[in-house]
Design a protein around this motif. Structure first.
Motif, PDB file in Angstrom:
ATOM      1  N   GLY A 128      16.372  73.443 -24.224  1.00 41.34           N
ATOM      2  CA  GLY A 128      17.100  74.130 -23.168  1.00 41.34           C
ATOM      3  C   GLY A 128      17.696  73.205 -22.121  1.00 41.34           C
ATOM      4  O   GLY A 128      18.300  73.658 -21.158  1.00 41.34           O
ATOM      5  N   THR A 129      17.497  71.899 -22.297  1.00 40.87           N
ATOM      6  CA  THR A 129      18.051  70.923 -21.352  1.00 40.87           C
ATOM      7  C   THR A 129      18.732  69.824 -22.151  1.00 40.87           C
ATOM      8  O   THR A 129      18.581  69.737 -23.369  1.00 40.87           O
ATOM      9  N   GLY A 130      19.435  68.971 -21.489  1.00 34.37           N
ATOM     10  CA  GLY A 130      20.008  67.796 -22.134  1.00 34.37           C
ATOM     11  C   GLY A 130      19.108  66.587 -21.943  1.00 34.37           C
ATOM     12  O   GLY A 130      19.471  65.475 -22.300  1.00 34.37           O
ATOM     13  N   PHE A 131      17.903  66.808 -21.391  1.00 36.77           N
ATOM     14  CA  PHE A 131      17.017  65.700 -21.055  1.00 36.77           C
ATOM     15  C   PHE A 131      16.303  65.181 -22.284  1.00 36.77           C
ATOM     16  O   PHE A 131      15.689  65.943 -23.026  1.00 36.77           O
ATOM     17  N   ARG A 132      16.394  63.876 -22.488  1.00 40.37           N
ATOM     18  CA  ARG A 132      15.765  63.230 -23.643  1.00 40.37           C
ATOM     19  C   ARG A 132      14.739  62.206 -23.168  1.00 40.37           C
ATOM     20  O   ARG A 132      14.873  61.643 -22.087  1.00 40.37           O
ATOM     21  N   PHE A 133      13.751  61.970 -23.998  1.00 39.23           N
ATOM     22  CA  PHE A 133      12.734  60.966 -23.718  1.00 39.23           C
ATOM     23  C   PHE A 133      12.240  60.411 -25.044  1.00 39.23           C
ATOM     24  O   PHE A 133      12.518  60.961 -26.105  1.00 39.23           O
ATOM     25  N   GLY A 134      11.518  59.297 -24.965  1.00 35.87           N
ATOM     26  CA  GLY A 134      11.050  58.659 -26.190  1.00 35.87           C
ATOM     27  C   GLY A 134       9.617  58.198 -26.083  1.00 35.87           C
ATOM     28  O   GLY A 134       8.872  58.607 -25.179  1.00 35.87           O
ATOM     29  N   LEU A 135       9.242  57.333 -27.005  1.00 29.28           N
ATOM     30  CA  LEU A 135       7.862  56.844 -27.052  1.00 29.28           C
ATOM     31  C   LEU A 135       7.469  56.091 -25.786  1.00 29.28           C
ATOM     32  O   LEU A 135       6.297  56.091 -25.416  1.00 29.28           O
ATOM     33  N   ASP A 136       8.435  55.463 -25.121  1.00 24.18           N
ATOM     34  CA  ASP A 136       8.124  54.754 -23.879  1.00 24.18           C
ATOM     35  C   ASP A 136       7.501  55.714 -22.870  1.00 24.18           C
ATOM     36  O   ASP A 136       6.520  55.384 -22.210  1.00 24.18           O
ATOM     37  N   SER A 137       8.043  56.906 -22.769  1.00 24.22           N
ATOM     38  CA  SER A 137       7.510  57.893 -21.830  1.00 24.22           C
ATOM     39  C   SER A 137       6.161  58.442 -22.279  1.00 24.22           C
ATOM     40  O   SER A 137       5.289  58.715 -21.457  1.00 24.22           O
ATOM     41  N   ILE A 138       5.981  58.579 -23.583  1.00 22.39           N
ATOM     42  CA  ILE A 138       4.737  59.150 -24.111  1.00 22.39           C
ATOM     43  C   ILE A 138       3.612  58.120 -24.093  1.00 22.39           C
ATOM     44  O   ILE A 138       2.542  58.355 -23.538  1.00 22.39           O
ATOM     45  N   VAL A 139       3.862  56.960 -24.701  1.00 20.17           N
ATOM     46  CA  VAL A 139       2.837  55.913 -24.774  1.00 20.17           C
ATOM     47  C   VAL A 139       2.528  55.375 -23.375  1.00 20.17           C
ATOM     48  O   VAL A 139       1.397  54.994 -23.082  1.00 20.17           O
ATOM     49  N   GLY A 140       3.531  55.400 -22.493  1.00 18.04           N
ATOM     50  CA  GLY A 140       3.334  54.943 -21.123  1.00 18.04           C
ATOM     51  C   GLY A 140       2.313  55.766 -20.348  1.00 18.04           C
ATOM     52  O   GLY A 140       1.829  55.333 -19.302  1.00 18.04           O
ATOM     53  N   LEU A 141       1.981  56.942 -20.851  1.00 16.21           N
ATOM     54  CA  LEU A 141       0.969  57.773 -20.204  1.00 16.21           C
ATOM     55  C   LEU A 141      -0.443  57.211 -20.378  1.00 16.21           C
ATOM     56  O   LEU A 141      -1.353  57.604 -19.649  1.00 16.21           O
ATOM     57  N   ILE A 142      -0.628  56.307 -21.331  1.00 16.57           N
ATOM     58  CA  ILE A 142      -1.937  55.700 -21.558  1.00 16.57           C
ATOM     59  C   ILE A 142      -2.166  54.663 -20.461  1.00 16.57           C
ATOM     60  O   ILE A 142      -1.458  53.652 -20.402  1.00 16.57           O
TER      61      ILE A 142
END
Length: 119
Positions: free
Chosen positions: A24-38
Motif C-alpha cells: 500500500g506504499t511505495g516504501f521499500r527496505f532490504g536486509l540492511d534494515s532487517i539485519v540491522g535490528l540485531i
C-alpha cells in the motif's frame, strides 16, 4: 564489463536496501534494515556486505574521490544505523548501498562511453 557482472551490483544493492515493499506504499527496505535490528552485530554484518560494492569499485578503476564517497556513505550508514531505535529508522531511509551502486554504475557507463569507436 559483462552485463551479468553489472547485474550483480544492482542485485546486491537492491537486496540490502530495497528488496521488500510495505504493501500500500511505495516504501521499500532490504536486509540492511532487517539485519540491522540485531543489536551489536547487525549493522556490522550489512556494512561488511556493503564493502563488496566498494571492492568492486576499486576493481573497476573508480577514481579515489568516488571510492572515498562510497566508503563515507557506508560508514555513515553503519555507524548511525548502530544507534538503537534512531539507527533503525535511519537504516530504512538512507540506502547507502543503492547510492553506492548508482555511483559505480555511473562510472561504468562513462567508462563504456569512452571506449574507442563508441559515440
Amino acid at each position: 564489463m559483462m552485463a551479468g557482472r553489472r547485474d550483480d551490483i544492482d542485485r546486491l544493492a537492491t537486496l540490502l536496501d530495497a528488496r521488500f515493499k510495505i504493501p500500500g506504499t511505495g516504501f521499500r527496505f532490504g536486509l540492511d534494515s532487517i539485519v540491522g535490528l540485531i543489536p551489536g552485530v547487525g549493522d556490522a554484518i550489512t556494512g561488511g556486505l556493503g564493502l563488496y560494492l566498494v571492492h568492486r569499485a576499486r576493481q573497476e578503476g573508480v577514481p579515489g574521490h568516488v571510492t572515498f564517497r562510497m566508503l563515507w556513505n557506508l560508514l555513515v550508514d553503519t555507524l548511525l544505523g548502530a544507534i538503537p531505535l534512531v539507527g533503525d529508522i535511519f537504516d530504512f531511509a538512507f540506502k547507502a548501498n543503492l547510492k553506492n551502486a548508482r555511483m559505480l554504475q555511473k562510472h561504468l557507463d562513462k567508462q563504456q562511453a569512452d571506449l574507442p569507436g563508441r559515440q
